[in-house]
Design an enzyme around this catalytic site. Structure first.
Site, PDB file in Angstrom:
ATOM      1  N   ARG A  83       1.288  -1.163   0.545  1.00  0.00           N
ATOM      2  CA  ARG A  83      -0.268  -0.058  -0.182  1.00  0.00           C
ATOM      3  C   ARG A  83       1.110   1.507  -0.117  1.00  0.00           C
ATOM      4  O   ARG A  83       1.590   1.284   0.049  1.00  0.00           O
ATOM      5  CB  ARG A  83      -1.005  -0.019   0.804  1.00  0.00           C
ATOM      6  CG  ARG A  83      -1.952   1.331   1.542  1.00  0.00           C
ATOM      7  CD  ARG A  83      -2.878   0.879   2.591  1.00  0.00           C
ATOM      8  NE  ARG A  83      -3.354   3.108   2.815  1.00  0.00           N
ATOM      9  CZ  ARG A  83      -3.358   3.943   3.622  1.00  0.00           C
ATOM     10  NH1 ARG A  83      -2.489   2.627   4.764  1.00  0.00           N
ATOM     11  NH2 ARG A  83      -3.684   4.572   3.738  1.00  0.00           N
ATOM     12  N   ASN A 314      -7.413   1.720   9.865  1.00  0.00           N
ATOM     13  CA  ASN A 314      -6.106   2.052  10.772  1.00  0.00           C
ATOM     14  C   ASN A 314      -5.941   2.091  11.740  1.00  0.00           C
ATOM     15  O   ASN A 314      -7.135   2.592  12.356  1.00  0.00           O
ATOM     16  CB  ASN A 314      -5.721   3.547   9.766  1.00  0.00           C
ATOM     17  CG  ASN A 314      -4.948   3.777   8.773  1.00  0.00           C
ATOM     18  OD1 ASN A 314      -5.339   3.231   7.746  1.00  0.00           O
ATOM     19  ND2 ASN A 314      -4.421   4.422   8.806  1.00  0.00           N
ATOM     20  N   TYR A 316      -4.217   1.354  16.031  1.00  0.00           N
ATOM     21  CA  TYR A 316      -3.157   1.268  16.515  1.00  0.00           C
ATOM     22  C   TYR A 316      -3.273   1.202  18.339  1.00  0.00           C
ATOM     23  O   TYR A 316      -2.528   0.073  19.116  1.00  0.00           O
ATOM     24  CB  TYR A 316      -1.607   2.527  16.395  1.00  0.00           C
ATOM     25  CG  TYR A 316      -1.742   2.720  14.923  1.00  0.00           C
ATOM     26  CD1 TYR A 316      -2.526   3.581  13.971  1.00  0.00           C
ATOM     27  CD2 TYR A 316       0.095   2.181  14.882  1.00  0.00           C
ATOM     28  CE1 TYR A 316      -1.685   3.620  13.376  1.00  0.00           C
ATOM     29  CE2 TYR A 316      -0.118   2.518  13.152  1.00  0.00           C
ATOM     30  CZ  TYR A 316      -0.658   3.223  12.990  1.00  0.00           C
ATOM     31  OH  TYR A 316      -0.259   3.155  11.665  1.00  0.00           O
ATOM     32  N   GLU A 380      -3.897  -0.047   8.402  1.00  0.00           N
ATOM     33  CA  GLU A 380      -2.347   0.660   9.248  1.00  0.00           C
ATOM     34  C   GLU A 380      -1.981  -0.274  10.426  1.00  0.00           C
ATOM     35  O   GLU A 380      -3.864  -0.148  10.903  1.00  0.00           O
ATOM     36  CB  GLU A 380      -2.080   1.329   9.202  1.00  0.00           C
ATOM     37  CG  GLU A 380      -1.636   2.251   7.941  1.00  0.00           C
ATOM     38  CD  GLU A 380      -1.469   4.048   8.335  1.00  0.00           C
ATOM     39  OE1 GLU A 380      -1.422   4.433   8.970  1.00  0.00           O
ATOM     40  OE2 GLU A 380      -1.438   4.362   7.026  1.00  0.00           O
TER      41      GLU A 380
HETATM   42  C1  GBH Z   1      -1.598   7.033  10.350  1.00  0.00           C
HETATM   43  O1  GBH Z   1      -1.735   7.978  11.666  1.00  0.00           O
HETATM   44  C2  GBH Z   1      -0.733   7.488   9.596  1.00  0.00           C
HETATM   45  O2  GBH Z   1      -1.845   6.746   8.583  1.00  0.00           O
HETATM   46  C3  GBH Z   1       0.622   7.283   9.015  1.00  0.00           C
HETATM   47  O3  GBH Z   1       0.968   8.221   7.584  1.00  0.00           O
HETATM   48  C4  GBH Z   1       1.326   7.733  10.029  1.00  0.00           C
HETATM   49  O4  GBH Z   1       2.590   7.590  10.099  1.00  0.00           O
HETATM   50  C5  GBH Z   1       1.411   6.443  11.285  1.00  0.00           C
HETATM   51  O5  GBH Z   1       0.197   6.155  11.516  1.00  0.00           O
HETATM   52  C6  GBH Z   1       2.019   6.677  12.702  1.00  0.00           C
HETATM   53  O6  GBH Z   1       1.421   7.478  13.606  1.00  0.00           O
HETATM   54  O7  GBH Z   1      -5.212   7.377  19.947  1.00  0.00           O
HETATM   55  O8  GBH Z   1      -6.838   9.266  21.336  1.00  0.00           O
HETATM   56  O9  GBH Z   1      -4.422   9.770  21.254  1.00  0.00           O
HETATM   57  C7  GBH Z   1      -2.173   7.798  12.712  1.00  0.00           C
HETATM   58  C8  GBH Z   1      -1.878   9.252  13.948  1.00  0.00           C
HETATM   59  C9  GBH Z   1      -2.330   9.662  15.280  1.00  0.00           C
HETATM   60  C10 GBH Z   1      -4.054   8.823  15.109  1.00  0.00           C
HETATM   61  C11 GBH Z   1      -2.527   9.990  16.879  1.00  0.00           C
HETATM   62  C12 GBH Z   1      -4.689   9.065  16.111  1.00  0.00           C
HETATM   63  C13 GBH Z   1      -4.523   9.932  18.426  1.00  0.00           C
HETATM   64  C14 GBH Z   1      -6.157   9.554  18.866  1.00  0.00           C
HETATM   65  N1  GBH Z   1      -2.794   8.905  14.884  1.00  0.00           N
HETATM   66  N2  GBH Z   1      -3.826  10.309  17.900  1.00  0.00           N
HETATM   67  S1  GBH Z   1      -5.512   9.143  20.424  1.00  0.00           S
END
Ligand code: GBH
Length: 488
Positions: A83, A314, A316, A380
């Protein structure tokens, strides 16, 4: 201890897609080369004080020059999917068709796509991963202005027409929630608009949903029959767990949080076609400050509803959510919940990144139940280390993160019957991590950013993931399963 759940070895369904991801601004470099126009991230990173250490994407991983080497590294891992995103201003320097197409940019993406296919790797292309042509920002104010829907649709049409003979998986946007809230509310991301009233952020989201639906319909009516591909959108989805599941106030605060963060974009497209109530209430309160009210007509709703062939997720991290009483007169529903984390959750380098593998399984089940049981592509998922010396090459934190999250995906498929079709590791290699510059490393490959050749070296996680791909999961007896069980 809610850190981990049992690890259950097993294999994924036949044909399951294993992928890794990157994005144009984060890896390409060559920001002003071969006719490329300026993007809002070029402008933003060149503005002092916006990015840590003054880092920029001017060179980044130099993938504009080194894409052939990248493809060889992918092949060495046994990757069959990749991707990546197109830089809109590399193709249309001022963002418009009238302004002219940059043939060198088109050639570059043709080369990348052909190189991937020649090596047995299927491309998945994101049309917009945050690098808007600066000219459209200057002319219209960016995503707050619906005039740009037309230009986005023209760009998407061109991409389908030019690359769609070979590209069968498309994502219209990457993480609208992040781009609208960080770009147009807090101002931490390009274009750096700080508007705590949320008016700009909500307008951004409104324009984006219309642009997404326009592009999906363009594909659906003009290209689908001929090209036979799929068009989805990648949403950043968070799992929120109530602090006390027996306390109704915490449960409803968690519901509000899920609506706000996930439902803002998921509900119009995958739910009932309209914004969640919390968004509608917020819009009502702001009405006096709005020139154009972000509300959908019935026609808008029917265009947006169902405008995706799959949901890109996406994901995390997770949060524990509790109720926070507000003053209805002066405060917004955005402030009516509080999010924390648990002390036992392992932390990544990014301040927001906590490993909560079971949160992904719960999120996937929630998607099935609330958003019409769509095909889900995890677009992601990943873990960050710091930019330290010596570099973290034996990246056991990342391996632990991947194995536990991937295992939860398997449970969601087998036990909850969620239609997960793909898993994508962020990222193929260390890259420009937006406001954090090169201080956070998400890669399966280490990139030396102080060396002008930007050499890449596989980390231990790359060979771990290679085994997962080769085995289609964690079959009993396989080496990867032994690694997993040792670490457990
Ligand atoms: C992605 O963003 C992006 O698509 C990518 O480009 C980037 O490199 C990758 O992730 C890593 O950061 O969890 O409530 O505190 C994810 C970005 C940043 C989205 C933190 C949620 C915090 C919300 N994330 N953000 S919270």
């Amino acid at each position: 201890d809610r850190t981990r759940d049992d690890f259950r070895p097993g294999t994924f369904p036949d044909g399951f897609i294993w992928s890794t991801a990157t994005a144009s601004y984060q890896i390409e470099g060559a920001w002003n080369v071969d006719g490329k126009g300026e993007s809002i991230w070029d402008r933003f990173s060149h503005t002092p004080g916006k990015v840590d250490r003054g880092d920029t994407g001017d060179v980044a991983c130099d993938s504009h020059n080194k894409y052939r080497e990248d493809v060889q590294l992918m092949k060495a891992m046994g990757l069959k999917y990749y991707r990546f995103s197109l830089s809109w201003p590399r193709i249309f320097p001022d963002g418009t068709v009238a302004g002219g197409v940059n043939q060198a940019g088109v050639d570059y993406y043709n080369n990348v796509i052909d190189e991937l296919l020649a090596n047995g790797i299927t491309p998945m292309v994101t049309l917009y991963h945050w690098d808007l042509p600066q000219a459209l920002q200057d002319r219209y104010g960016g995503w707050v202005n619906e005039e740009i829907v037309e230009h986005y649709d023209n760009y998407a049409t061109f991409a389908f027409q030019t690359f769609g003979d070979r590209v069968k998986y498309w994502l219209t946007f990457n993480e609208p929630m992040v781009l609208c809230s960080l770009g147009y509310t807090s101002g931490e991301h390009a274009p750096g608009i700080h508007d705590p009233t949320s008016v700009s952020g909500l307008s951004c989201g409104h324009t984006l949903l219309k642009a997404h639906a326009r592009a999906w319909h363009t594909y659906n009516t003009t290209f689908r029959q001929l090209q036979g591909g799929k068009v989805g959108i990648a949403l950043s989805l968070l799992w929120a767990e109530p602090r006390d599941p027996d306390l109704p106030a915490d449960v409803s605060a968690t519901d509000r949080a899920m609506q706000m963060i996930n439902g803002w974009f998921a509900q119009p497209i995958f739910g009932d076609g309209d914004y969640p109530n919390v968004i509608k209430e917020t819009v009502q309160k702001l009405k006096s400050q709005l020139t154009e009210v972000p509300e959908f007509t019935d026609e808008d709703k029917s265009l947006i509803h169902g405008s995706a062939d799959f949901l890109g997720v996406n994901h995390y991290s997770s949060r524990i959510t509790s109720d926070k009483p507000i003053d209805i007169q002066t405060q917004s529903v955005f402030e009516s919940f509080q999010m924390t984390t648990a002390p036992e959750w392992p932390r990544g380098q990014s301040d927001w990144l906590f490993a909560v593998p079971w949160g992904l399984r719960r999120l996937l089940k929630y998607i099935k139940e609330h958003y019409g049981d769509p095909d889900v592509y995890i677009t992601e998922n990943g873990w960050s280390d710091g930019d330290v010396q010596p570099p973290v090459m034996e990246d056991t934190g990342r391996i632990c993160y991947y194995m536990t999250y991937i295992d939860e995906v398997l449970k969601a498929i087998e036990e909850d019957q969620v239609k997960v079709r793909a898993y994508t590791a962020w990222s193929f290699m260390d890259n420009f991590e937006w406001t954090r510059g090169y201080t956070e490393r998400f890669g399966l490959h280490y990139v030396n950013f102080t060396d002008s050749n930007r050499p890449r070296t596989p980390k231990q996680s790359a060979s771990f993931y290679k085994d997962v791909i080769a085995n289609n999961g964690f079959p009993k007896g396989a080496e990867v399963t032994r690694i997993v069980q040792d670490m457990w």
